[in-house]
Design a protein around this motif. Sequence first.
Motif, PDB file in Angstrom:
ATOM      1  N   ASP A  32       8.874 -12.983   2.617  1.00 12.09           N
ATOM      2  CA  ASP A  32      10.240 -12.868   2.101  1.00 12.09           C
ATOM      3  C   ASP A  32      10.209 -12.637   0.591  1.00 12.09           C
ATOM      4  O   ASP A  32      11.030 -11.883   0.060  1.00 12.09           O
ATOM      5  N   ALA A  33       9.270 -13.287  -0.094  1.00  5.41           N
ATOM      6  CA  ALA A  33       9.168 -13.113  -1.551  1.00  5.41           C
ATOM      7  C   ALA A  33       8.962 -11.630  -1.882  1.00  5.41           C
ATOM      8  O   ALA A  33       9.645 -11.083  -2.755  1.00  5.41           O
ATOM      9  N   ILE A  34       8.051 -10.968  -1.174  1.00  3.64           N
ATOM     10  CA  ILE A  34       7.773  -9.552  -1.464  1.00  3.64           C
ATOM     11  C   ILE A  34       9.009  -8.698  -1.156  1.00  3.64           C
ATOM     12  O   ILE A  34       9.391  -7.814  -1.924  1.00  3.64           O
ATOM     13  N   GLU A  35       9.641  -9.000  -0.035  1.00  2.00           N
ATOM     14  CA  GLU A  35      10.818  -8.216   0.351  1.00  2.00           C
ATOM     15  C   GLU A  35      11.954  -8.378  -0.666  1.00  2.00           C
ATOM     16  O   GLU A  35      12.597  -7.398  -1.061  1.00  2.00           O
ATOM     17  N   ILE A  36      12.178  -9.599  -1.105  1.00  2.00           N
ATOM     18  CA  ILE A  36      13.239  -9.863  -2.086  1.00  2.00           C
ATOM     19  C   ILE A  36      12.889  -9.215  -3.426  1.00  2.00           C
ATOM     20  O   ILE A  36      13.758  -8.641  -4.088  1.00  2.00           O
ATOM     21  N   ALA A  37      11.623  -9.272  -3.798  1.00  2.00           N
ATOM     22  CA  ALA A  37      11.186  -8.638  -5.050  1.00  2.00           C
ATOM     23  C   ALA A  37      11.492  -7.147  -5.007  1.00  2.00           C
ATOM     24  O   ALA A  37      12.015  -6.575  -5.972  1.00  2.00           O
ATOM     25  N   LEU A  38      11.180  -6.520  -3.875  1.00  2.00           N
ATOM     26  CA  LEU A  38      11.441  -5.079  -3.743  1.00  2.00           C
ATOM     27  C   LEU A  38      12.939  -4.794  -3.790  1.00  2.00           C
ATOM     28  O   LEU A  38      13.391  -3.848  -4.440  1.00  2.00           O
ATOM     29  N   ARG A  39      13.719  -5.634  -3.132  1.00  2.00           N
ATOM     30  CA  ARG A  39      15.170  -5.418  -3.132  1.00  2.00           C
ATOM     31  C   ARG A  39      15.756  -5.564  -4.537  1.00  2.00           C
ATOM     32  O   ARG A  39      16.725  -4.892  -4.883  1.00  2.00           O
ATOM     33  N   ALA A  40      15.145  -6.431  -5.338  1.00  2.85           N
ATOM     34  CA  ALA A  40      15.641  -6.634  -6.706  1.00  2.85           C
ATOM     35  C   ALA A  40      15.438  -5.395  -7.564  1.00  2.85           C
ATOM     36  O   ALA A  40      16.061  -5.248  -8.611  1.00  2.85           O
ATOM     37  N   LEU A  41      14.562  -4.473  -7.123  1.00  6.15           N
ATOM     38  CA  LEU A  41      14.322  -3.243  -7.878  1.00  6.15           C
ATOM     39  C   LEU A  41      15.307  -2.134  -7.507  1.00  6.15           C
ATOM     40  O   LEU A  41      15.223  -1.029  -8.022  1.00  6.15           O
ATOM     41  N   ASN A  42      16.237  -2.439  -6.597  1.00  5.36           N
ATOM     42  CA  ASN A  42      17.258  -1.467  -6.179  1.00  5.36           C
ATOM     43  C   ASN A  42      16.673  -0.163  -5.663  1.00  5.36           C
ATOM     44  O   ASN A  42      17.078   0.923  -6.064  1.00  5.36           O
ATOM     45  N   ASP A  51      12.602   6.307  -1.312  1.00  3.12           N
ATOM     46  CA  ASP A  51      11.726   5.861  -2.407  1.00  3.12           C
ATOM     47  C   ASP A  51      10.377   5.432  -1.838  1.00  3.12           C
ATOM     48  O   ASP A  51      10.305   4.903  -0.730  1.00  3.12           O
ATOM     49  N   GLU A  52       9.334   5.653  -2.626  1.00  2.00           N
ATOM     50  CA  GLU A  52       7.995   5.319  -2.152  1.00  2.00           C
ATOM     51  C   GLU A  52       7.370   4.187  -2.969  1.00  2.00           C
ATOM     52  O   GLU A  52       7.578   4.083  -4.172  1.00  2.00           O
ATOM     53  N   VAL A  53       6.619   3.363  -2.265  1.00  2.00           N
ATOM     54  CA  VAL A  53       5.932   2.236  -2.899  1.00  2.00           C
ATOM     55  C   VAL A  53       4.461   2.293  -2.479  1.00  2.00           C
ATOM     56  O   VAL A  53       4.150   2.354  -1.289  1.00  2.00           O
ATOM     57  N   ILE A  54       3.567   2.287  -3.468  1.00  2.00           N
ATOM     58  CA  ILE A  54       2.130   2.378  -3.171  1.00  2.00           C
ATOM     59  C   ILE A  54       1.570   1.000  -2.832  1.00  2.00           C
ATOM     60  O   ILE A  54       1.789   0.031  -3.576  1.00  2.00           O
ATOM     61  N   VAL A  55       0.889   0.901  -1.698  1.00  2.00           N
ATOM     62  CA  VAL A  55       0.249  -0.359  -1.285  1.00  2.00           C
ATOM     63  C   VAL A  55      -1.178  -0.067  -0.795  1.00  2.00           C
ATOM     64  O   VAL A  55      -1.456   1.030  -0.311  1.00  2.00           O
ATOM     65  N   PRO A  56      -2.077  -1.034  -0.931  1.00  2.00           N
ATOM     66  CA  PRO A  56      -3.456  -0.800  -0.461  1.00  2.00           C
ATOM     67  C   PRO A  56      -3.515  -0.726   1.065  1.00  2.00           C
ATOM     68  O   PRO A  56      -2.706  -1.363   1.751  1.00  2.00           O
ATOM     69  N   ALA A  81       7.113  -5.521   4.216  1.00  2.00           N
ATOM     70  CA  ALA A  81       8.190  -5.817   3.271  1.00  2.00           C
ATOM     71  C   ALA A  81       8.749  -4.529   2.662  1.00  2.00           C
ATOM     72  O   ALA A  81       9.953  -4.420   2.414  1.00  2.00           O
ATOM     73  N   VAL A  82       7.865  -3.542   2.433  1.00  2.00           N
ATOM     74  CA  VAL A  82       8.328  -2.274   1.855  1.00  2.00           C
ATOM     75  C   VAL A  82       9.314  -1.608   2.821  1.00  2.00           C
ATOM     76  O   VAL A  82      10.401  -1.163   2.430  1.00  2.00           O
ATOM     77  N   ILE A  83       8.959  -1.586   4.097  1.00  2.00           N
ATOM     78  CA  ILE A  83       9.836  -0.958   5.084  1.00  2.00           C
ATOM     79  C   ILE A  83      11.142  -1.744   5.221  1.00  2.00           C
ATOM     80  O   ILE A  83      12.226  -1.163   5.265  1.00  2.00           O
ATOM     81  N   MET A  84      11.047  -3.068   5.233  1.00  2.00           N
ATOM     82  CA  MET A  84      12.255  -3.886   5.348  1.00  2.00           C
ATOM     83  C   MET A  84      13.188  -3.704   4.151  1.00  2.00           C
ATOM     84  O   MET A  84      14.396  -3.877   4.258  1.00  2.00           O
ATOM     85  N   SER A  85      12.623  -3.324   2.992  1.00  2.00           N
ATOM     86  CA  SER A  85      13.461  -3.117   1.806  1.00  2.00           C
ATOM     87  C   SER A  85      14.121  -1.738   1.828  1.00  2.00           C
ATOM     88  O   SER A  85      14.915  -1.415   0.949  1.00  2.00           O
TER      89      SER A  85
END
Length: 366
Positions: free
Chosen positions: A64-74, A79-84, A94-98
């Motif tokens: 939830d922390a990661i998902e909320i962090a992503l949501r806080a970035l609007n 939009d794309e987010v790079i993850v390992p 979390a990226v998909i949920m955001s």
Amino acid sequence: MNKPIPFLELSQIPLDLKKSLKEKFSQMLDKGIFSGGEEVILFESKIKGFLNVPYAIPCSNGSDAIEIALRALNLRSGDEVIVPALTWVSTAEAVIMSGAKPIFVDTDQNGLMDMEKLDSSLSPKTKAIIPVHLYGRMVDMEKLIKWSTPKNLRIIEDAAQAFGAFQKGISAGNWGDIGCFSFYPTKNLGALGEAGALITNDENLHRKLIQLANHGQTTRDEHHDVGRNAKIDSIQAGFMNVKMDYFESWQQKRKLLASQYLENLKNVGDLLIPLDILEPNHNAHLFVIQTNRRNDLKIFLERKGIGTAIHYPTIIPKMLPYLDGKEYPCAEKLTKRILSLPLNPWMTEDDVLSISFEIKRFFENV
Ligand SMILES: *Cc1c(COP(=O)(O)O)cnc(C)c1O
């Protein structure tokens, strides 16, 4: 056969700790505060003090922390987010949920995102990047910030495995825009259930994160965002306040045991061992070795009563919901070579000796 050594057995926590936890539960039951309250406030200040950060928000769990962090970035859809490519599934989930799209990047030999390959994951739609401090080993944050800043990318650190790791004196999670921690029971600092935390240096992001984690509420009954309920359970905050006092001594024990593994597993077969695990920017969460004979070694140790684990057997972009048809050769190779040995504060030095002894026997006999 010697006494079995489990990979991790949480019922083995010391008796004095069990007693303090029971007392805390009993006190909280008498007080009747089960959401918010003084235990949550105290836990928040303990996190801030220990990590030396201005803002911390205890929350429901690390995912939830990661998902909320992503949501806080609007972020917006597209939009794309790079993850390992190699991480626990939450990072990409979390990226998909955001509402954004995860773009995977291959890892280096250690399983951390390969900085040399970041450029090939970049597109005009890239908005953020999530470095994962896998196994408790920190990504080189100075190098990452140097790469991301001119591109105007936001950094969310997945520090779920890295509580207690510091790079140049700065805590994991405190380098990027937002840092995310998990207190899942098996982490170095674990709750007796689910819990997590967010940290940031940015006052505006802090306000936004608090709102998103509590129904978008600014003050009672005023809702400015569509948020959610991601508050920490007060009982868990109470337990965390008890366990936090043990954390530093547990870390010392982990480092001591890790140093004994390092000594005993030098030049054994084709083993690669985590030579940097004693450094401050590694919190010794997992002791991960690599060998071409991983599967046989795992079975051999199992027969001797020694538990091991694989973190993780499948890279995320090869999982059904995340398939992208691309290749991540280094991360994929790791999934076949990695093996996590038991490493936790309830083990003894003799346990490490007998595990090391069996591993040496395995490589000598064939
Ligand atoms: C544990 C973990 C999470 C998720 O934390 P939960 O508290 O279990 O939701 C996220 N990322 C990584 C790398 C983890 O190890």
